[in-house]
Motif scaffolding. Structure first.
Motif, PDB file in Angstrom:
ATOM      1  N   GLY A  16      -7.486 -60.771  -5.184  1.00 40.05           N
ATOM      2  CA  GLY A  16      -8.767 -60.851  -5.871  1.00 40.05           C
ATOM      3  C   GLY A  16      -9.718 -61.856  -5.254  1.00 40.05           C
ATOM      4  O   GLY A  16     -10.729 -62.240  -5.862  1.00 40.05           O
ATOM      5  N   SER A  17      -9.397 -62.301  -4.035  1.00 37.51           N
ATOM      6  CA  SER A  17     -10.231 -63.311  -3.367  1.00 37.51           C
ATOM      7  C   SER A  17     -10.249 -63.025  -1.870  1.00 37.51           C
ATOM      8  O   SER A  17      -9.831 -61.958  -1.422  1.00 37.51           O
ATOM      9  N   GLU A  18     -10.731 -63.999  -1.104  1.00 40.58           N
ATOM     10  CA  GLU A  18     -10.763 -63.855   0.351  1.00 40.58           C
ATOM     11  C   GLU A  18      -9.379 -63.962   0.965  1.00 40.58           C
ATOM     12  O   GLU A  18      -9.181 -63.598   2.126  1.00 40.58           O
ATOM     13  N   LEU A  19      -8.405 -64.459   0.194  1.00 33.00           N
ATOM     14  CA  LEU A  19      -7.034 -64.510   0.697  1.00 33.00           C
ATOM     15  C   LEU A  19      -6.519 -63.086   0.889  1.00 33.00           C
ATOM     16  O   LEU A  19      -6.770 -62.212   0.059  1.00 33.00           O
ATOM     17  N   PRO A  20      -5.832 -62.811   1.991  1.00 31.03           N
ATOM     18  CA  PRO A  20      -5.353 -61.440   2.228  1.00 31.03           C
ATOM     19  C   PRO A  20      -4.294 -61.032   1.215  1.00 31.03           C
ATOM     20  O   PRO A  20      -3.499 -61.867   0.751  1.00 31.03           O
ATOM     21  N   ASN A  21      -4.293 -59.741   0.850  1.00 25.58           N
ATOM     22  CA  ASN A  21      -3.241 -59.229  -0.017  1.00 25.58           C
ATOM     23  C   ASN A  21      -1.888 -59.363   0.664  1.00 25.58           C
ATOM     24  O   ASN A  21      -1.807 -59.402   1.903  1.00 25.58           O
ATOM     25  N   GLN A  22      -0.842 -59.428  -0.140  1.00 29.16           N
ATOM     26  CA  GLN A  22       0.502 -59.597   0.409  1.00 29.16           C
ATOM     27  C   GLN A  22       1.438 -58.535  -0.153  1.00 29.16           C
ATOM     28  O   GLN A  22       1.250 -58.051  -1.273  1.00 29.16           O
ATOM     29  N   VAL A  23       2.451 -58.195   0.644  1.00 30.45           N
ATOM     30  CA  VAL A  23       3.490 -57.265   0.204  1.00 30.45           C
ATOM     31  C   VAL A  23       4.837 -57.967   0.364  1.00 30.45           C
ATOM     32  O   VAL A  23       5.134 -58.541   1.411  1.00 30.45           O
ATOM     33  N   TRP A  24       5.629 -57.918  -0.714  1.00 28.45           N
ATOM     34  CA  TRP A  24       6.918 -58.605  -0.731  1.00 28.45           C
ATOM     35  C   TRP A  24       8.008 -57.661  -1.211  1.00 28.45           C
ATOM     36  O   TRP A  24       7.749 -56.720  -1.964  1.00 28.45           O
ATOM     37  N   GLN A  25       9.226 -57.945  -0.762  1.00 26.77           N
ATOM     38  CA  GLN A  25      10.397 -57.311  -1.367  1.00 26.77           C
ATOM     39  C   GLN A  25      11.100 -58.349  -2.224  1.00 26.77           C
ATOM     40  O   GLN A  25      11.455 -59.429  -1.742  1.00 26.77           O
ATOM     41  N   ALA A  26      11.280 -58.030  -3.507  1.00 25.00           N
ATOM     42  CA  ALA A  26      12.057 -58.880  -4.402  1.00 25.00           C
ATOM     43  C   ALA A  26      13.417 -58.227  -4.587  1.00 25.00           C
ATOM     44  O   ALA A  26      13.505 -57.095  -5.065  1.00 25.00           O
ATOM     45  N   THR A  27      14.465 -58.916  -4.190  1.00 23.92           N
ATOM     46  CA  THR A  27      15.825 -58.405  -4.324  1.00 23.92           C
ATOM     47  C   THR A  27      16.500 -59.078  -5.504  1.00 23.92           C
ATOM     48  O   THR A  27      16.586 -60.303  -5.563  1.00 23.92           O
ATOM     49  N   VAL A  28      16.936 -58.255  -6.454  1.00 22.74           N
ATOM     50  CA  VAL A  28      17.682 -58.766  -7.607  1.00 22.74           C
ATOM     51  C   VAL A  28      19.162 -58.512  -7.322  1.00 22.74           C
ATOM     52  O   VAL A  28      19.638 -57.380  -7.406  1.00 22.74           O
ATOM     53  N   LYS A  29      19.874 -59.555  -6.958  1.00 22.10           N
ATOM     54  CA  LYS A  29      21.277 -59.415  -6.591  1.00 22.10           C
ATOM     55  C   LYS A  29      22.140 -59.208  -7.834  1.00 22.10           C
ATOM     56  O   LYS A  29      21.978 -59.883  -8.841  1.00 22.10           O
ATOM     57  N   ASP A  30      23.056 -58.241  -7.731  1.00 23.23           N
ATOM     58  CA  ASP A  30      24.001 -57.946  -8.820  1.00 23.23           C
ATOM     59  C   ASP A  30      23.277 -57.796 -10.154  1.00 23.23           C
ATOM     60  O   ASP A  30      23.568 -58.501 -11.128  1.00 23.23           O
ATOM     61  N   ILE A  31      22.336 -56.876 -10.200  1.00 26.41           N
ATOM     62  CA  ILE A  31      21.527 -56.673 -11.411  1.00 26.41           C
ATOM     63  C   ILE A  31      22.423 -56.231 -12.567  1.00 26.41           C
ATOM     64  O   ILE A  31      23.320 -55.406 -12.406  1.00 26.41           O
ATOM     65  N   ILE A  32      22.179 -56.803 -13.756  1.00 22.24           N
ATOM     66  CA  ILE A  32      22.992 -56.447 -14.924  1.00 22.24           C
ATOM     67  C   ILE A  32      22.145 -55.927 -16.081  1.00 22.24           C
ATOM     68  O   ILE A  32      22.689 -55.331 -17.017  1.00 22.24           O
ATOM     69  N   SER A  33      20.839 -56.135 -16.037  1.00 20.14           N
ATOM     70  CA  SER A  33      19.986 -55.618 -17.102  1.00 20.14           C
ATOM     71  C   SER A  33      18.560 -55.536 -16.600  1.00 20.14           C
ATOM     72  O   SER A  33      18.153 -56.311 -15.711  1.00 20.14           O
ATOM     73  N   GLU A  34      17.788 -54.607 -17.181  1.00 19.89           N
ATOM     74  CA  GLU A  34      16.399 -54.443 -16.767  1.00 19.89           C
ATOM     75  C   GLU A  34      15.624 -53.706 -17.845  1.00 19.89           C
ATOM     76  O   GLU A  34      16.196 -52.977 -18.664  1.00 19.89           O
ATOM     77  N   LYS A  35      14.333 -53.917 -17.850  1.00 17.78           N
ATOM     78  CA  LYS A  35      13.418 -53.114 -18.651  1.00 17.78           C
ATOM     79  C   LYS A  35      12.202 -52.873 -17.782  1.00 17.78           C
ATOM     80  O   LYS A  35      11.579 -53.818 -17.288  1.00 17.78           O
ATOM     81  N   ILE A  36      11.857 -51.611 -17.583  1.00 15.95           N
ATOM     82  CA  ILE A  36      10.758 -51.266 -16.688  1.00 15.95           C
ATOM     83  C   ILE A  36       9.648 -50.616 -17.495  1.00 15.95           C
ATOM     84  O   ILE A  36       9.863 -49.610 -18.168  1.00 15.95           O
ATOM     85  N   SER A  37       8.467 -51.206 -17.444  1.00 13.75           N
ATOM     86  CA  SER A  37       7.289 -50.665 -18.127  1.00 13.75           C
ATOM     87  C   SER A  37       6.322 -50.125 -17.085  1.00 13.75           C
ATOM     88  O   SER A  37       6.137 -50.734 -16.025  1.00 13.75           O
TER      89      SER A  37
END
Length: 215
Positions: free
Chosen positions: A48-69
């Motif tokens: 939302g500014s002059e800073l460049p957009n970024q793309v990241w990978q977030a790795t959730v190791k050994d996931i045990i629960s989630e809720k996705i909206s």
């Protein structure tokens, strides 16, 4: 306890602390994949500014629960990434479990107790923790009408709050650990877990790793 500043990369924190990001930016989940026991999220951060957009990978190791909206598809994305190592969403997996019982008629009418209890629950746990998660199967209003019996079963940290509220409202309540729960608690994996919240979505796993990737 929130540990976002300890886990999130400095480049990401810099964006979140920028005034333009709060009003114009957002974090979007562009892709979600699973590899064995891990969840892999592709996150696009629009600054939302002059800073460049970024793309990241977030790795959730050994996931045990989630809720996705899917709310992030229709709005401006999450306005932050929050990470915790102590939070009521983690207590299901990290806290010892117990049972909460009520005994005897209440000083106040059941409808009043149910309404006030519901208000207290929402004030402390919001919509993240539905009442039916731990309250006995008949529902809240059936539970507060009982003269005696099992009111709820779940983490001690949650049920200790329930016990306090019920007693404040004139309904005698006490906790008790049955033999079955004692065996469950003995087998419980009390290792540290991490919780990541993105707006209305959350992910729980043993470790969170953030890696900058090319668009």
């Amino acid at each position: 306890m929130e540990i976002s500043s300890q886990i999130l990369p400095p480049e990401m924190l810099e964006i979140f602390q920028d005034a333009d990001f709060e009003s114009m930016g957002g974090v979007f989940i562009e892709r979600l994949d699973y590899l064995e026991n891990d969840a892999l999220l592709k996150l696009r951060i629009k600054t939302g500014s002059e800073l460049p957009n970024q793309v990241w990978q977030a790795t959730v190791k050994d996931i045990i629960s989630e809720k996705i909206s899917r709310s992030w598809v229709y709005d401006n994305g999450a306005n932050n990434i929050e990470i915790y190592n102590d939070h009521y969403l983690l207590w299901e997996f990290t806290d010892q479990h117990t049972e909460l019982y009520v005994n005897g008629a209440a000083e106040n009418i059941s409808e009043y107790i149910g309404a006030r209890f519901y208000e207290m629950h929402i004030a402390n746990f919001g919509d993240w923790l539905p009442l039916e998660t731990y309250v006995n199967g008949g529902g809240l209003f059936a539970a507060v009408q009982m003269l005696q019996g099992l009111f709820a079963r779940g983490p001690k940290k949650v049920l200790s709050q329930y016990e306090k509220w019920l007693n404040q409202l004139g309904k005698l309540a006490y906790t008790f650990e049955s033999d079955g729960l004692a065996a469950h608690n003995t087998r419980k994996d009390s290792s540290d877990l991490q919780l990541m919240i993105l707006d209305d979505s959350f992910f729980i796993g043993k470790r969170l790793i953030f890696t900058r990737i090319d668009d």
